[in-house]
Design a protein around this motif. Structure first.
Motif, PDB file in Angstrom:
ATOM      1  N   ALA A  10       0.829  -1.206   0.000  1.00 29.18           N
ATOM      2  CA  ALA A  10       0.000   0.000   0.000  1.00 29.18           C
ATOM      3  C   ALA A  10       0.860   1.251   0.000  1.00 29.18           C
ATOM      4  O   ALA A  10       0.512   2.249  -0.611  1.00 29.18           O
ATOM      5  CB  ALA A  10      -0.936  -0.006   1.205  1.00 29.18           C
ATOM      6  N   SER A  11       2.009   1.214   0.659  1.00 30.43           N
ATOM      7  CA  SER A  11       2.846   2.398   0.776  1.00 30.43           C
ATOM      8  C   SER A  11       3.450   2.837  -0.551  1.00 30.43           C
ATOM      9  O   SER A  11       3.778   3.996  -0.712  1.00 30.43           O
ATOM     10  CB  SER A  11       3.947   2.165   1.804  1.00 30.43           C
ATOM     11  N   SER A  13       2.045   3.287  -3.368  1.00 33.73           N
ATOM     12  CA  SER A  13       1.183   4.274  -4.015  1.00 33.73           C
ATOM     13  C   SER A  13       1.205   5.595  -3.272  1.00 33.73           C
ATOM     14  O   SER A  13       0.669   6.578  -3.755  1.00 33.73           O
ATOM     15  CB  SER A  13      -0.250   3.743  -4.108  1.00 33.73           C
ATOM     16  N   GLU A  14       1.840   5.603  -2.123  1.00 37.79           N
ATOM     17  CA  GLU A  14       1.925   6.815  -1.328  1.00 37.79           C
ATOM     18  C   GLU A  14       3.190   7.613  -1.621  1.00 37.79           C
ATOM     19  O   GLU A  14       3.412   8.652  -1.021  1.00 37.79           O
ATOM     20  CB  GLU A  14       1.859   6.472   0.161  1.00 37.79           C
ATOM     21  N   TYR A  24      -0.980  16.829  -7.350  1.00 33.11           N
ATOM     22  CA  TYR A  24      -1.757  16.576  -6.137  1.00 33.11           C
ATOM     23  C   TYR A  24      -2.106  17.876  -5.410  1.00 33.11           C
ATOM     24  O   TYR A  24      -3.211  18.047  -4.922  1.00 33.11           O
ATOM     25  CB  TYR A  24      -0.976  15.631  -5.226  1.00 33.11           C
ATOM     26  N   ARG A  54       6.413  11.742   0.159  1.00 34.25           N
ATOM     27  CA  ARG A  54       5.464  10.827   0.776  1.00 34.25           C
ATOM     28  C   ARG A  54       4.148  11.582   0.899  1.00 34.25           C
ATOM     29  O   ARG A  54       4.114  12.722   1.362  1.00 34.25           O
ATOM     30  CB  ARG A  54       5.944  10.375   2.158  1.00 34.25           C
ATOM     31  N   ARG A  55       3.070  10.946   0.447  1.00 36.20           N
ATOM     32  CA  ARG A  55       1.762  11.613   0.458  1.00 36.20           C
ATOM     33  C   ARG A  55       1.414  12.111   1.866  1.00 36.20           C
ATOM     34  O   ARG A  55       0.871  13.206   2.028  1.00 36.20           O
ATOM     35  CB  ARG A  55       0.667  10.691  -0.073  1.00 36.20           C
ATOM     36  N   ALA A  56       1.762  11.352   2.891  1.00 33.47           N
ATOM     37  CA  ALA A  56       1.470  11.764   4.268  1.00 33.47           C
ATOM     38  C   ALA A  56       2.186  13.069   4.617  1.00 33.47           C
ATOM     39  O   ALA A  56       1.631  13.933   5.305  1.00 33.47           O
ATOM     40  CB  ALA A  56       1.858  10.661   5.249  1.00 33.47           C
ATOM     41  N   ASP A  59       0.358  15.850   2.808  1.00 35.99           N
ATOM     42  CA  ASP A  59      -0.900  16.134   3.511  1.00 35.99           C
ATOM     43  C   ASP A  59      -0.650  16.926   4.794  1.00 35.99           C
ATOM     44  O   ASP A  59      -1.382  17.876   5.093  1.00 35.99           O
ATOM     45  CB  ASP A  59      -1.642  14.839   3.844  1.00 35.99           C
TER      46      ASP A  59
END
Length: 74
Positions: A10-11, A13-14, A24, A54-56, A59
């Motif tokens: 899963a990571s 895709s992040e 984004y 990293r998307r996190a 965000d």
């Protein structure tokens, strides 16, 4: 080799490249480049010569930019 949803962590895709991260947050890739040089954009990872986000982290950076009033200095 192609990965399907079942075998791709899963990571993975992040992780965003410069163009994906810019898309984004809806800015031009060149803006993200300028922010990276100035140290004013989202945190990034340097992997060899590649810059990755990293998307996190993106965000969290976006969340730090939230203001409640135009009278609040940015």
């Amino acid at each position: 080799m192609q990965h399907n949803q079942a075998t791709t962590p899963a990571s993975i895709s992040e992780i965003l490249n410069n163009e994906q991260a810019a898309s984004y947050i809806q800015v031009k890739p060149s803006t993200l480049n300028n922010w990276r040089v100035a140290g004013s954009g989202p945190p990034f990872c340097k992997i060899g010569s590649a810059d990755r986000y990293r998307r996190a982290d993106v965000d969290a950076w976006l969340a730090s930019k939230v203001i409640k009033s135009t009278s609040v200095a940015s």
